[in-house]
Motif scaffolding. Sequence first.
Motif, PDB file in Angstrom:
ATOM      1  N   SER A  54     -13.510 -22.089  23.656  1.00 28.88           N
ATOM      2  CA  SER A  54     -12.891 -20.868  24.199  1.00 28.88           C
ATOM      3  C   SER A  54     -11.472 -21.025  24.809  1.00 28.88           C
ATOM      4  O   SER A  54     -10.727 -20.197  24.737  1.00 28.88           O
ATOM      5  N   ALA A  92     -14.509 -13.642  25.639  1.00 24.43           N
ATOM      6  CA  ALA A  92     -15.976 -13.634  26.050  1.00 24.43           C
ATOM      7  C   ALA A  92     -16.507 -12.401  25.776  1.00 24.43           C
ATOM      8  O   ALA A  92     -17.681 -12.515  25.253  1.00 24.43           O
ATOM      9  N   SER A  93     -16.064 -11.409  25.782  1.00 27.15           N
ATOM     10  CA  SER A  93     -16.400 -10.033  25.403  1.00 27.15           C
ATOM     11  C   SER A  93     -16.647  -9.849  23.935  1.00 27.15           C
ATOM     12  O   SER A  93     -17.739  -9.427  23.505  1.00 27.15           O
ATOM     13  N   PHE A 102     -19.782 -11.943  23.291  1.00 27.17           N
ATOM     14  CA  PHE A 102     -21.013 -11.394  23.678  1.00 27.17           C
ATOM     15  C   PHE A 102     -21.503 -10.434  22.903  1.00 27.17           C
ATOM     16  O   PHE A 102     -22.848 -10.029  22.819  1.00 27.17           O
ATOM     17  N   GLY A 123     -18.816 -16.658  25.677  1.00 28.18           N
ATOM     18  CA  GLY A 123     -19.097 -15.483  25.493  1.00 28.18           C
ATOM     19  C   GLY A 123     -20.401 -15.507  24.964  1.00 28.18           C
ATOM     20  O   GLY A 123     -21.437 -14.633  25.119  1.00 28.18           O
TER      21      GLY A 123
END
Length: 280
Positions: free
Chosen positions: A82, A216-217, A220, A233
């Motif tokens: 990340s 991360a979104s 996710f 995420g």
Amino acid sequence: MTPELRRSFAGIDGWVGAILLIAVLLLAVLGPQLWALDPIKGVLTATFKPPGTIVSGQWHPLGTDQLGRDLLVRIMAGTRLSLGIVVIAGLISALIGTGLGLLAGYAGGWADIIIMRLVDIQLSIPFILLVLLVIAVLGPSIANVVIVLGVTGWAIFARVARARTLEVRELDYVEAARALGASRLRIVLRHILPNIITPQIVLLTLDLPRLIVLEASIGFLGLGVQPPVPTLGNLIGEGRSYLLVADWLVIYPGLVIAALVIGFNFLGDGLIRLTQVRVD
């Protein structure tokens, strides 16, 4: 760094941000050397073990996931990936935005008009929707996430670079270089660019938290790097289905994201105070 500058930097929690970032970086870089487990291969007899559990002689300080994989190892691997994505994307945005901002501010005319209108168009589109649309079209992969985050985040860098260029190009030493016959390229590279690098670096440190949350979104939502390769995420995305039986799968990756965002924000605030002190 003089004692006065150190006090100024520490006064706005700059040191706290630096310490948080160093701690996370050490976890991501040196952790795998000390905790040499496979972040992808699981042990089905060790599923959903809570933090601190010892299974077959192996200690799992942050517990295990639904496939018996050590969560600490996966967080370390996910943090490395990340951070790599975010830093490279941030540098791409900074390079594109700084270059276009320099061109708009120094050349003026139609170049300035066209670039600034592109900035307005870029900023008018909801950022997360644009990223999700492009990822959905191109497909989820590490390269696509880096490119999309980098190419779609240049506008703010261009605005700041343009504003600073408009200010610097009217200074006496730039006028003197122009009067002595210096070429435009030489003036831009030697006299203007060094004076806009510092604010761009500060802006980059303040933009990285946004990129961390955005990456991360995407992970996710399942549109970023695909499992079993871990990112912060998609670790949370995988863990949400087991929140009631294994809340540590969401809590610990979330804490790492929070530490990174807080650390970069505090560091950026510290750099702002530091540059202000230098100017004063």
